[in-house]
Design a protein around this motif. Structure first.
Motif, short mmCIF file in Angstrom:
data_model
loop_
_atom_site.label_atom_id
_atom_site.label_comp_id
_atom_site.label_asym_id
_atom_site.label_seq_id
_atom_site.Cartn_x
_atom_site.Cartn_y
_atom_site.Cartn_z
N GLY A 1 85.67 49.35 154.01
CA GLY A 1 84.36 49.86 153.64
C GLY A 1 83.78 50.86 154.63
N PHE A 2 84.32 50.87 155.86
CA PHE A 2 83.86 51.84 156.85
C PHE A 2 84.15 53.27 156.42
N ILE A 3 85.20 53.47 155.62
CA ILE A 3 85.56 54.83 155.20
C ILE A 3 84.46 55.44 154.31
N VAL B 1 87.04 57.30 161.57
CA VAL B 1 87.20 55.94 161.03
C VAL B 1 88.63 55.72 160.54
N ILE B 2 89.16 56.69 159.81
CA ILE B 2 90.54 56.56 159.30
C ILE B 2 91.52 56.44 160.46
N LEU B 3 91.35 57.26 161.49
CA LEU B 3 92.21 57.18 162.67
C LEU B 3 92.11 55.81 163.31
N TYR B 4 90.91 55.29 163.46
CA TYR B 4 90.70 53.95 164.02
C TYR B 4 91.44 52.90 163.18
N LEU B 5 91.31 52.98 161.87
CA LEU B 5 91.97 52.00 160.99
C LEU B 5 93.49 52.10 161.09
N ILE B 6 94.01 53.31 161.18
CA ILE B 6 95.47 53.48 161.31
C ILE B 6 95.96 52.91 162.63
N ILE B 7 95.24 53.20 163.71
CA ILE B 7 95.63 52.68 165.03
C ILE B 7 95.67 51.15 165.00
N ILE C 1 74.66 48.96 153.69
CA ILE C 1 74.76 48.25 152.41
C ILE C 1 76.15 48.45 151.81
N VAL C 2 76.68 49.67 151.89
CA VAL C 2 78.02 49.95 151.37
C VAL C 2 79.05 49.07 152.08
N THR C 3 78.98 49.02 153.41
CA THR C 3 79.91 48.19 154.18
C THR C 3 79.79 46.73 153.77
N LEU C 4 78.57 46.24 153.64
CA LEU C 4 78.37 44.84 153.27
C LEU C 4 78.87 44.53 151.86
#
Length: 182
Positions: free
Chosen positions: A83-85, A49-55, A114-117
């Motif tokens: 929130g995906f992290i 997820v972190i890699l995706y967000l950085i890209i 729920i966390v993401t939302l």
């Protein structure tokens, strides 16, 4: 590293499956986050997820609707992305502490949804200067049913794929598994 990068790419691909809504689209990203965490666990799922967000933050158009750049992260939908992290970590952590069964994966993925939302709705309220009622109506309630469906899919597919990868000795994620394999 390769599997982590592969799942970052899967998240980017599924992000392009969108159903437009007025404030926040329904996307395949959350399904991909659930799959990554269910298959890879807390550490590598979160790293994907972190890699995706950085890209995406550096401008590669991997976010929903082929968008990218840091402006997306600070925009109205940025809270969902950030929130995906914790979502990926929570899903993987729960499964690692219990077991990788459909029931446990469904619980973990539902809590992750729920966390993401929550992250997304709070961020949406602030970034779009909405009332709490408007933020909940546009950023939380429309996604509950679809989120549960995606949680079920991520649980079912994730547990199945993880078991098959393990039985084929194609998925080695921690030192214990490495010691057992070699």
């Amino acid at each position: 590293m390769i599997v982590t990068a592969l799942f970052a790419a899967v998240i980017g691909i599924l992000a392009q499956i969108t159903i437009p809504l007025p404030l926040v689209p329904i996307t395949g990203q959350t399904l991909a986050i659930g799959l990554a965490a269910t298959i890879l666990g807390a550490r590598f799922g979160t790293l994907a997820v972190i890699l995706y967000l950085i890209i995406g933050a550096v401008g590669v158009p991997v976010y929903a609707e082929f968008s990218g750049g840091a402006s997306v992260l600070v925009g109205p939908t940025g809270g969902y992305l950030v929130g995906f992290i914790p979502t990926a970590f929570l899903i993987g952590f729960i499964l690692e502490k219990t077991s990788f069964t459909f029931k446990n994966a469904m619980i973990a993925n539902s809590l992750g949804m729920i966390v993401t939302l929550i992250f997304g709705t709070v961020w949406l309220k602030i970034a779009a200067d909405l009332t709490w009622i408007a933020a909940l109506a546009g950023g939380f309630t429309p996604f509950i049913i679809v989120g549960l469906i995606k949680a079920a899919l991520a649980s079912w597919i994730g547990v199945l794929v993880r078991k098959r990868l393990h039985s084929a000795k194609l998925l080695i994620l921690d030192q214990v598994e490495i010691t057992k394999t070699y």
